[in-house]
Design a protein around this motif. Sequence first.
Motif, PDB file in Angstrom:
ATOM      1  N   GLU A 189      35.909  35.299  39.099  1.00 45.45           N
ATOM      2  CA  GLU A 189      37.368  35.277  39.190  1.00 45.45           C
ATOM      3  C   GLU A 189      37.878  33.936  38.665  1.00 45.45           C
ATOM      4  N   GLU A 190      38.933  34.016  37.859  1.00 40.88           N
ATOM      5  CA  GLU A 190      39.446  32.778  37.271  1.00 40.88           C
ATOM      6  C   GLU A 190      40.343  32.034  38.236  1.00 40.88           C
ATOM      7  N   VAL A 216      40.340  29.071  48.460  1.00 41.23           N
ATOM      8  CA  VAL A 216      39.088  28.928  47.720  1.00 41.23           C
ATOM      9  C   VAL A 216      38.568  30.331  47.411  1.00 41.23           C
ATOM     10  N   ILE A 217      38.243  30.551  46.136  1.00 42.85           N
ATOM     11  CA  ILE A 217      37.812  31.885  45.694  1.00 42.85           C
ATOM     12  C   ILE A 217      36.293  31.961  45.706  1.00 42.85           C
ATOM     13  N   ALA A 229      38.764  27.758  35.257  1.00 43.48           N
ATOM     14  CA  ALA A 229      37.361  28.133  35.027  1.00 43.48           C
ATOM     15  C   ALA A 229      37.027  29.321  35.900  1.00 43.48           C
ATOM     16  N   ARG A 230      35.823  29.841  35.706  1.00 39.34           N
ATOM     17  CA  ARG A 230      35.307  30.833  36.652  1.00 39.34           C
ATOM     18  C   ARG A 230      33.836  30.544  36.867  1.00 39.34           C
ATOM     19  N   VAL A 260      39.733  27.582  42.860  1.00 35.91           N
ATOM     20  CA  VAL A 260      40.814  27.784  43.838  1.00 35.91           C
ATOM     21  C   VAL A 260      42.026  28.461  43.186  1.00 35.91           C
ATOM     22  N   HIS A 261      42.797  29.085  44.022  1.00 34.42           N
ATOM     23  CA  HIS A 261      44.100  29.599  43.590  1.00 34.42           C
ATOM     24  C   HIS A 261      45.162  28.792  44.307  1.00 34.42           C
TER      25      HIS A 261
END
Length: 594
Positions: free
Chosen positions: A422-423, A416-417, A461-462, A405-406
């Motif tokens: 993507e980090e 939510v990514i 994390a990614r 998430v960002h």
Amino acid sequence: MQRPAVIRKSPAELPVTPNLTDYEATRAAFSWETARAELGGLPGGALNIAWEAVDRHVAAGRGSHVAFRFLARDRVPLELSYAELARQSNRFANVLRGLGIGRGERVFVLAGRIPELYVAVLGSLKLGAVVSPLFSAFGPEPIATRINLGAGRVLITTGSLYRRKVERWRAQLSSVEHVLLIADEQDEQRSGGAPAGTHDLHALMAVAAEEFEVERTAADDMALLHFTSGTTGAPKGAVHVHEAAVTHWATGRYALDLHAADVFWCTADPGWVTGTSYGIIAPLLHGVTSVVDSEEFDAERWYAILEAQQVSVWYTAPTAIRMLMKIGPDLRAAYRFPDLRFVASVGEPLNPEAVWWGAEVLGLPIHDNWWQTETGGIMIANLPAFDIKPGSMGRPLPGVEACIVHRDEQTGALTVIDTPDEEGELALRRGWPSMFRAYLHNEERYRKCFAGDLYLTGDLARRDADGYYWFVGRADDVIKSAGHLIGPFEVESVLMEHGAVAEAGVIGKPDPVVGEMVKAFVSLKRGYSWNEALRKELLGHARKKLGAAVAPKEIDCLPALPRTRSGKIMRRLLKARELGLPEGDTSTLEEGAK
Ligand code: ATP
Ligand code: MG
């Protein structure tokens, strides 16, 4: 050395068929309700960790199987069967009850990895009391802080620890009514019995009844109080409940691949969550034999244990692996442990170099897994049947939903990514049974860990396109340099690839031009010495691998990096020392690093 990005597995060649062979299908079919039903529980919907871990096996006719094999230097190993463990923990529960202790009350255990600690933890749980094992190497102050925070009513400790770390501070422990002392060798040489204000545990146990009806605790009754490692600041007290056992059961099966015939060795101390969740509860739930060694790390001793105890599943930590790597492969060559079939590690990022070292020197790759004191059990893992991407923590276990998430710094809104690679912050969907239920006396901090039904881990994390998660760094440790976000783990792993480097810790150092400059600290393997040529070589190696924007600009060498007593590199301390700032809470700092 250039190595492939993936370690391929052929499940058909494994000596034991893994408990998990079809990741997607097992995840799809899994539910926590079913896992809980497998444990059974007590009448009326009650659930008690100790009953599930010990008495259930006795009731099922496996009472004579060895539960623990306790090792200590210069002693013959002491074996406790499940039936004997049931009887002793019953006696212990009766001792507590005889002192007027009941459900929900707090019991602290301060002891090395000796049988009494394990009996006390299980006996306290049977009574429905809340138990908190403390690391025996703590000094008086961290001990008092934790007992006071938890309002401990009972303390179980050894005679010598009591005299060294508790007696003089007893007045500060106002909640403690009873101290139960485990007489040790020093006591046996003294006369006059237990010190004033204490009870002799063995004497009380000897007259306590062997039968005890386990309390019918509810699934969400508080069972354990664990303190975090204190890597990023003052340790927090995480509250866990009886149904945590359901996670321990499921993760013992899938992440550690426990089978009833296994000899399992978890090297963690029960003073840390790993040593309780996987040093006590999970292996007992699976009815396996656990090896417990009361001594500290010693490479020769550890290889000898793997050999002599015929360990089949080994759960250890990156710090131990790095120490074995530091010593070199010759020692390992002197031992044979053909029974060992699965090795896992937790606690810190496991550098790819260490995974490969496992494959090449131990003969088995090391399976990294990720979790925290707060999650109570393993959440993301590399499993026996699946390919390993060295450097990755693996994939979420059945029942665990993870995402990246960002967080919008201004509004706090979360996104939510879904894009791979993507980090962002690692988050977990709440609902797994061993999720912590509070930070003791810190409700606000607890609340801040959640957004809707997501638990925010504080780790970055990614996730790659195959669903593997890659640790970037703790949110607090990430370096912001010239517009880049740099995770210390990536830089440390590249430094570790160099033959001279035993361990590496990377920090961001304030810099007027780029914001933060990447600075690395290393310690060297045996046989290497620090000099200008090596410093330049390391700088060059890192620059070649990472590019100028990410590579460290400065590298210093230390004899050893400051670590927590559970073996984690304390980057915040490297930074404080570098900048001449106060060191903050150092209660969990390893001896010798102060
Ligand atoms: P504190 O919260 O007091 O600062 P801590 O976070 O070190 O201490 P623990 O709960 O023992 O306390 O450790 C959990 C943390 O350890 C994780 O949040 C993560 O940062 C790190 N960790 C654990 N396992 C792994 C792993 N496999 N890879 C990378 N990091 C890991
Ligand atoms: Mg933490």
